[in-house]
Enzyme design. Structure first.
Site, mmCIF file in Angstrom:
data_model
loop_
_atom_site.group_PDB
_atom_site.id
_atom_site.type_symbol
_atom_site.label_atom_id
_atom_site.label_comp_id
_atom_site.label_asym_id
_atom_site.label_seq_id
_atom_site.Cartn_x
_atom_site.Cartn_y
_atom_site.Cartn_z
ATOM 1 C CG HIS A 1 -4.359 -8.994 0.999
ATOM 2 N ND1 HIS A 1 -5.199 -10.059 1.147
ATOM 3 C CD2 HIS A 1 -3.138 -9.446 1.344
ATOM 4 C CE1 HIS A 1 -4.521 -11.116 1.552
ATOM 5 N NE2 HIS A 1 -3.263 -10.769 1.694
ATOM 6 C CG HIS A 2 -4.889 -1.292 2.907
ATOM 7 N ND1 HIS A 2 -4.304 -1.993 3.934
ATOM 8 C CD2 HIS A 2 -4.325 -0.057 2.927
ATOM 9 C CE1 HIS A 2 -3.429 -1.203 4.555
ATOM 10 N NE2 HIS A 2 -3.425 -0.030 3.962
ATOM 11 C CE LYS B 1 9.005 -5.618 5.495
ATOM 12 N NZ LYS B 1 9.351 -6.811 6.284
ATOM 13 C CE LYS C 1 4.012 -2.033 14.532
ATOM 14 N NZ LYS C 1 5.000 -3.046 14.980
ATOM 15 C CG ASP D 1 2.326 8.252 5.145
ATOM 16 O OD1 ASP D 1 1.185 7.774 5.141
ATOM 17 O OD2 ASP D 1 2.558 9.467 5.292
ATOM 18 C CE LYS E 1 4.712 -9.369 14.663
ATOM 19 N NZ LYS E 1 5.235 -8.044 14.444
ATOM 20 C CB SER F 1 11.407 -3.405 7.024
ATOM 21 O OG SER F 1 11.953 -4.299 7.959
#
Ligand code: GLU
Length: 468
Positions: free
Chosen positions: A62-63, A68, A92, A97, A104, A359
């Site tokens: 959650h940084h 995602k 990733k 960036d 997941k 995405s």
């Protein structure tokens, strides 16, 4: 097979890289561990029976929020696998960036054993569980396609989420990889394969690296073998083929097809659609599935699932470059053997980041409620036309019609997506390579990629001021 579980392998790679950085142990531990793990069992009516479906969603970090990562439908799904894949998403996203934490999801089913109606029921029930547990939303956690899922499943997720959140104006941003007609973005389908192509092409442009491998520069003429002919495998094959590479082999779970002169990728896709298998493709040799990874070639692209190159077969790999289009295709034991043989591995955390990059563009489009290119395409075309007209008038010379058409053309959404992705992959590659070159004790690109990524995540945590 490997002595490590998949998540242990990822943690192992993390630890190797962390040694090269000077962050406190507590901070590194916080970066490494999965933050939220949701394990689900829910009933779905299949035919006349009730089946208990096993599913997961892991939010690794959650940084940055939202979290995602894709959702896979496969029988190999378990908590360890989903956790490992969620962790890879964290690293990733940082490398390219993309301002998200990693996540997941997975449902333990063999998708092809279900009808579309049954798959829809399972997907909608899974989404409802995520909603109940506050594990989905444009600002919370945003799923996407992964192995065994695609735009169809994403449309069901969106529809379920919007039904439960009817007044949420940003609801379209709750999932990416949607059909274009439902808030998706042009270029998302091919994004991972295109990113794989851009990443490997950039490496192949380097004279010194190619010389060290005994290869000429550029992609053209290089022989390529791909494992997997799903979305990522097909698109990677297509981009290499179109750029003049010779795709000699494609391996699938039921066999490998090989043609030393090169396979016609679109004809092969038609053949697979018509016959349901890669086997017996006109003009190609049929080989056992496992032999695909061991074929003679310049570039090998595993584009299916994890742990396919391991201690048992790494010594037989003949490729000079391996591009990890899949997540975690090489085990740590396998990697040791390959590095000893001086094989260059372009790591998954960088190479397959094209999917999540596009995405991110889709999510931005959903939040801004406007298609990329809509506001400025015509403005650009009008002002460039005016400029060319003026130049022609003052110089008394004419620009030929073909050049004029190209110069004047404003960018459509897909042009911007492709150029945004190209820029992302090229910049990320050089950031990793620079770190590799700068730190002499880093011997491979995977470690360099983890170093780049851990550094960025640590900086985010440190700016929060909660670590001394
Ligand atoms: N499933 C893809 C991956 O592993 C894409 C994830 C996304 O777009 O969120 O990178």
């Amino acid at each position: 097979m490997s002595q490590f579980s998949f998540f242990q392998s990822v943690s192992n790679y993390f630890d190797n890289a962390a040694q090269h950085l000077k962050y406190p142990k507590g901070l590194l531990d916080q970066i490494k561990v999965p933050n939220n793990v949701l394990s689900l069992k829910f009933p779905v009516k299949i035919g006349s029976k009730i089946e208990i479906i096993e599913a997961y969603r892991v939010q690794h970090s959650h940084h940055k929020v939202p979290c995602k990562g894709g959702i896979r439908y496969a029988m190999g799904v378990n908590q360890d696998e989903v956790t490992a894949l969620a962790a890879l998403m964290t690293f990733k996203c940082a490398i390219v960036d993309v301002p998200f934490g990693g996540a997941k999801g997975g449902i333990r089913i063999e998708a092809k054993n279900y009808t579309d109606t049954q798959l829809q029921r399972i997907t909608r029930r899974y989404t409802t569980e995520l909603i109940k547990k506050n594990f989905i939303g444009p600002g919370i956690d945003v799923p996407a396609p992964d192995y065994g899922t695609g735009a169809k499943e994403m449309a069901w997720i969106l529809d379920t989420y919007s039904t439960f959140n009817p007044n949420q104006i940003d609801a379209y941003g709750c999932v990416t990889g949607k059909p274009v007609a439902l808030g998706g973005i042009r270029g998302r389908t091919e994004a991972t394969g295109l990113g794989v192509f851009y990443g490997i092409r950039e490496f192949c442009r380097l004279k010194d690296e190619m010389k060290a491998l005994g290869l000429t520069t550029g992609v053209e003429g290089k022989t390529v073998v791909i494992q997997g002919f799903g979305n990522v495998g097909y698109w990677s094959a297509k981009f290499f083929h179109d750029a003049g590479a010779i795709v000699t082999g494609i391996a699938e779970y039921d066999g490998t097809v090989y043609n030393a002169k090169g396979l016609d990728i679109d004809a092969l896709l038609k053949h697979v659609k018509a016959t349901g298998s890669i086997k017996k493709f006109k003009g190609a040799k049929n080989l056992p599935s496992a032999e695909g990874l061991e074929l003679e070639c310049d570039i090998l692209i595993p584009a299916a699932i994890e742990n396919v190159i391991h201690k048992g077969n790494a010594k037989n790999v003949k490729a000079k470059i391996i591009g990890e289009a899949a997540n975690g295709p090489i085990t740590p034991d396998g990697e040791k053997i390959l590095l000893k043989k001086k094989v260059v591995i372009l790591p998954d955390t960088f190479l397959n980041a094209g999917g999540v990059t596009v995405s991110y563009f889709e999510w931005l489009k959903n939040l801004s409620h406007v298609r990329f290119g809509r506001m400025d395409k015509r403005f650009y075309e009008n002002s460039t036309t005016l400029m060319l007209d003026t130049v022609e008038r003052v110089t008394n010379k004419k620009v030929n019609q073909r050049d004029r058409k190209q110069i004047v053309k404003g960018a459509d959404e897909v042009d911007l997506v492709y150029s945004g992705l190209e820029e992302t992959m090229i910049s990320a590659f050089h950031a990793i390579r620079d770190t590799h070159k700068r730190k002499k004790d880093i011997t491979d690109l995977r470690t360099a990629a983890f170093v780049v990524s851990i550094d960025k995540i640590a900086t985010s945590y440190l700016s929060l001021g909660i670590f001394p």
